[in-house]
Design a protein around this motif. Structure first.
Motif, PDB file in Angstrom:
ATOM      1  N   LEU A  32     -11.789  -4.350  -3.422  1.00 22.88           N
ATOM      2  CA  LEU A  32     -11.294  -3.855  -4.701  1.00 22.88           C
ATOM      3  C   LEU A  32      -9.849  -3.394  -4.565  1.00 22.88           C
ATOM      4  CD1 LEU A  32     -11.800  -3.223  -7.651  1.00 22.88           C
ATOM      5  CD2 LEU A  32     -12.749  -1.025  -6.941  1.00 22.88           C
ATOM      6  N   ASP A  33      -9.563  -2.624  -3.537  1.00 22.21           N
ATOM      7  CA  ASP A  33      -8.212  -2.151  -3.265  1.00 22.21           C
ATOM      8  C   ASP A  33      -7.262  -3.343  -3.107  1.00 22.21           C
ATOM      9  OD1 ASP A  33      -6.452   0.245  -2.148  1.00 22.21           O
ATOM     10  OD2 ASP A  33      -6.251  -1.403  -0.714  1.00 22.21           O
ATOM     11  N   MET A  34      -7.653  -4.324  -2.318  1.00 17.01           N
ATOM     12  CA  MET A  34      -6.815  -5.490  -2.058  1.00 17.01           C
ATOM     13  C   MET A  34      -6.537  -6.286  -3.330  1.00 17.01           C
ATOM     14  SD  MET A  34      -7.588  -9.021   0.012  1.00 17.01           S
ATOM     15  CE  MET A  34      -7.974  -8.250   1.539  1.00 17.01           C
ATOM     16  N   HIS A  35      -7.574  -6.568  -4.099  1.00 19.11           N
ATOM     17  CA  HIS A  35      -7.404  -7.451  -5.250  1.00 19.11           C
ATOM     18  C   HIS A  35      -6.694  -6.772  -6.414  1.00 19.11           C
ATOM     19  CE1 HIS A  35      -9.233 -10.692  -3.181  1.00 19.11           C
ATOM     20  NE2 HIS A  35     -10.299  -9.954  -2.907  1.00 19.11           N
ATOM     21  N   VAL A  36      -6.844  -5.471  -6.557  1.00 18.64           N
ATOM     22  CA  VAL A  36      -6.061  -4.750  -7.562  1.00 18.64           C
ATOM     23  C   VAL A  36      -4.578  -4.823  -7.190  1.00 18.64           C
ATOM     24  CG1 VAL A  36      -5.529  -2.447  -8.461  1.00 18.64           C
ATOM     25  CG2 VAL A  36      -7.893  -3.260  -8.429  1.00 18.64           C
ATOM     26  N   LYS A  37      -4.274  -4.619  -5.926  1.00 13.27           N
ATOM     27  CA  LYS A  37      -2.882  -4.681  -5.479  1.00 13.27           C
ATOM     28  C   LYS A  37      -2.320  -6.095  -5.640  1.00 13.27           C
ATOM     29  CE  LYS A  37      -3.293  -0.752  -2.360  1.00 13.27           C
ATOM     30  NZ  LYS A  37      -3.559  -0.340  -0.964  1.00 13.27           N
ATOM     31  N   ALA A  42      -5.193  -3.233   5.626  1.00  5.66           N
ATOM     32  CA  ALA A  42      -4.500  -4.498   5.873  1.00  5.66           C
ATOM     33  C   ALA A  42      -3.295  -4.675   4.951  1.00  5.66           C
ATOM     34  CB  ALA A  42      -5.472  -5.664   5.707  1.00  5.66           C
ATOM     35  N   ASP A  43      -2.870  -3.615   4.277  1.00 10.88           N
ATOM     36  CA  ASP A  43      -1.768  -3.724   3.315  1.00 10.88           C
ATOM     37  C   ASP A  43      -0.509  -4.336   3.927  1.00 10.88           C
ATOM     38  OD1 ASP A  43      -3.410  -2.651   1.412  1.00 10.88           O
ATOM     39  OD2 ASP A  43      -2.151  -0.892   1.008  1.00 10.88           O
ATOM     40  N   ALA A  44      -0.088  -3.861   5.063  1.00 12.11           N
ATOM     41  CA  ALA A  44       1.132  -4.372   5.682  1.00 12.11           C
ATOM     42  C   ALA A  44       0.970  -5.843   6.070  1.00 12.11           C
ATOM     43  CB  ALA A  44       1.507  -3.532   6.897  1.00 12.11           C
ATOM     44  N   ALA A  45      -0.174  -6.192   6.630  1.00  4.70           N
ATOM     45  CA  ALA A  45      -0.423  -7.572   7.069  1.00  4.70           C
ATOM     46  C   ALA A  45      -0.418  -8.545   5.896  1.00  4.70           C
ATOM     47  CB  ALA A  45      -1.747  -7.650   7.819  1.00  4.70           C
ATOM     48  N   TYR A  46      -0.922  -8.111   4.740  1.00  2.00           N
ATOM     49  CA  TYR A  46      -1.021  -8.987   3.572  1.00  2.00           C
ATOM     50  C   TYR A  46       0.112  -8.780   2.566  1.00  2.00           C
ATOM     51  CZ  TYR A  46      -5.807  -9.941   5.172  1.00  2.00           C
ATOM     52  OH  TYR A  46      -6.895 -10.307   5.899  1.00  2.00           O
ATOM     53  N   GLY A  47       1.064  -7.929   2.870  1.00  2.00           N
ATOM     54  CA  GLY A  47       2.169  -7.676   1.964  1.00  2.00           C
ATOM     55  C   GLY A  47       1.787  -6.889   0.727  1.00  2.00           C
ATOM     56  N   LEU A  48       0.686  -6.166   0.804  1.00  2.00           N
ATOM     57  CA  LEU A  48       0.192  -5.439  -0.369  1.00  2.00           C
ATOM     58  C   LEU A  48       0.910  -4.119  -0.593  1.00  2.00           C
ATOM     59  CD1 LEU A  48      -3.607  -6.177   0.060  1.00  2.00           C
ATOM     60  CD2 LEU A  48      -1.947  -7.354  -1.390  1.00  2.00           C
ATOM     61  N   ASP A  49       1.700  -3.705   0.371  1.00  2.00           N
ATOM     62  CA  ASP A  49       2.483  -2.497   0.187  1.00  2.00           C
ATOM     63  C   ASP A  49       3.521  -2.689  -0.920  1.00  2.00           C
ATOM     64  OD1 ASP A  49       3.555  -4.387   1.926  1.00  2.00           O
ATOM     65  OD2 ASP A  49       4.389  -2.931   3.312  1.00  2.00           O
ATOM     66  N   LYS A  50       3.825  -3.952  -1.276  1.00  2.00           N
ATOM     67  CA  LYS A  50       4.761  -4.268  -2.359  1.00  2.00           C
ATOM     68  C   LYS A  50       4.203  -3.925  -3.732  1.00  2.00           C
ATOM     69  CE  LYS A  50       6.689  -8.034   0.284  1.00  2.00           C
ATOM     70  NZ  LYS A  50       6.072  -9.211   0.847  1.00  2.00           N
ATOM     71  N   ALA A  51       2.903  -3.624  -3.814  1.00  2.00           N
ATOM     72  CA  ALA A  51       2.295  -3.312  -5.104  1.00  2.00           C
ATOM     73  C   ALA A  51       2.758  -1.958  -5.627  1.00  2.00           C
ATOM     74  CB  ALA A  51       0.766  -3.336  -4.994  1.00  2.00           C
ATOM     75  N   GLY A  52       3.266  -1.112  -4.730  1.00  2.65           N
ATOM     76  CA  GLY A  52       3.714   0.217  -5.141  1.00  2.65           C
ATOM     77  C   GLY A  52       2.568   1.142  -5.492  1.00  2.65           C
ATOM     78  N   LEU A  53       1.387   0.866  -4.981  1.00  3.36           N
ATOM     79  CA  LEU A  53       0.223   1.701  -5.215  1.00  3.36           C
ATOM     80  C   LEU A  53      -0.130   2.415  -3.921  1.00  3.36           C
ATOM     81  CD1 LEU A  53      -1.931  -0.843  -7.236  1.00  3.36           C
ATOM     82  CD2 LEU A  53      -0.570   1.042  -8.150  1.00  3.36           C
ATOM     83  N   HIS A  54       0.006   3.701  -3.897  1.00  4.95           N
ATOM     84  CA  HIS A  54      -0.249   4.460  -2.665  1.00  4.95           C
ATOM     85  C   HIS A  54      -1.398   5.419  -2.888  1.00  4.95           C
ATOM     86  CE1 HIS A  54       3.591   2.857  -1.442  1.00  4.95           C
ATOM     87  NE2 HIS A  54       4.138   3.392  -2.510  1.00  4.95           N
ATOM     88  N   ILE A  98       0.885  -7.159  -8.025  1.00  2.00           N
ATOM     89  CA  ILE A  98       2.024  -7.914  -7.497  1.00  2.00           C
ATOM     90  C   ILE A  98       2.240  -9.174  -8.318  1.00  2.00           C
ATOM     91  CG2 ILE A  98       2.830  -9.268  -5.518  1.00  2.00           C
ATOM     92  CD1 ILE A  98       1.498  -7.084  -3.729  1.00  2.00           C
ATOM     93  N   ALA A  99       1.155  -9.801  -8.765  1.00  6.82           N
ATOM     94  CA  ALA A  99       1.241 -11.031  -9.563  1.00  6.82           C
ATOM     95  C   ALA A  99       1.606 -10.758 -11.025  1.00  6.82           C
ATOM     96  CB  ALA A  99      -0.085 -11.779  -9.487  1.00  6.82           C
ATOM     97  N   GLY A 100       1.737  -9.478 -11.383  1.00  7.74           N
ATOM     98  CA  GLY A 100       2.180  -9.150 -12.729  1.00  7.74           C
ATOM     99  C   GLY A 100       1.084  -8.792 -13.718  1.00  7.74           C
ATOM    100  N   GLU A 101      -0.136  -8.631 -13.237  1.00  6.61           N
ATOM    101  CA  GLU A 101      -1.229  -8.244 -14.147  1.00  6.61           C
ATOM    102  C   GLU A 101      -0.940  -6.873 -14.740  1.00  6.61           C
ATOM    103  OE1 GLU A 101      -3.622  -8.529 -16.588  1.00  6.61           O
ATOM    104  OE2 GLU A 101      -4.404 -10.037 -15.191  1.00  6.61           O
ATOM    105  N   ARG A 102      -1.245  -6.734 -16.028  1.00  2.94           N
ATOM    106  CA  ARG A 102      -1.034  -5.466 -16.726  1.00  2.94           C
ATOM    107  C   ARG A 102      -2.023  -4.420 -16.229  1.00  2.94           C
ATOM    108  NH1 ARG A 102      -1.905  -8.021 -22.033  1.00  2.94           N
ATOM    109  NH2 ARG A 102      -3.018  -6.100 -22.490  1.00  2.94           N
ATOM    110  N   GLU A 103      -1.520  -3.211 -16.052  1.00  2.00           N
ATOM    111  CA  GLU A 103      -2.326  -2.119 -15.509  1.00  2.00           C
ATOM    112  C   GLU A 103      -3.547  -1.823 -16.373  1.00  2.00           C
ATOM    113  OE1 GLU A 103      -1.840   2.440 -13.890  1.00  2.00           O
ATOM    114  OE2 GLU A 103      -0.061   1.242 -14.311  1.00  2.00           O
TER     115      GLU A 103
END
Length: 159
Positions: free
Chosen positions: A52-57, A147-159, A61-66
């Protein structure tokens, strides 16, 4: 909770092949259209925090509306989803929570009215795939965000 084991390290070849299967589905048009919503909904149902965490991020990143991300859990009551997305979400729920009678005809008819046979087949394979990932990560207690860093999910800006 502590992660029990890292299946990517312990079963490297099988994990890589399963990932290749999942990634091959991402190239199909229906998965590009509704895949993120499907992954999120199945992960909600299965209680998989990691997925859930991964796919929301990924969706952010892909531009889905919050607001749409918040509404995935209540998609039946929401006006934010198209008929095709609604059919895909209904199919996702039915395949994820298989009853003793299988997928109801009414759900199949709903998805059949919106999607082609190829789209239904690809969507079903996506649901099978995410359910497998959910089961791996729930059983082995994979930590959300690990796995955020490995998958580039830190770019989502969700901490």
């Amino acid at each position: 909770m502590t992660q029990r084991l890292n299946y990517f390290q312990v079963s490297e070849e099988q994990s890589r092949k399963y990932l290749e299967f999942s990634m091959s589905l991402k190239k199909t048009p229906i998965v590009q259209e509704v895949g993120q919503l499907v992954d999120i909904r199945a992960s909600q149902i299965n209680g998989c925090g990691f997925c859930l965490d991964m796919h929301v991020k990924q969706a952010r990143i892909a531009g889905e509306r919050e607001l749409r991300l918040h509404h995935v859990a209540i998609w039946r009551e929401s006006t934010l989803f198209s008929p095709r997305e609604r059919a895909a979400l209904a199919w996702t729920e039915a395949v994820t929570t298989l009853s003793a009678q299988g997928v109801p005809d009414a759900v199949y008819e709903e998805v059949r009215a919106q999607l082609s046979e190829k789209e239904i087949s690809d969507l079903t394979l996506l649901v099978v795939g995410i359910n497998g990932w959910n089961r791996l990560n729930v059983a082995l207690r994979t930590v959300p965000g690990s796995a955020d860093a490995a998958y580039g999910l830190d770019k989502a800006g969700l901490h």
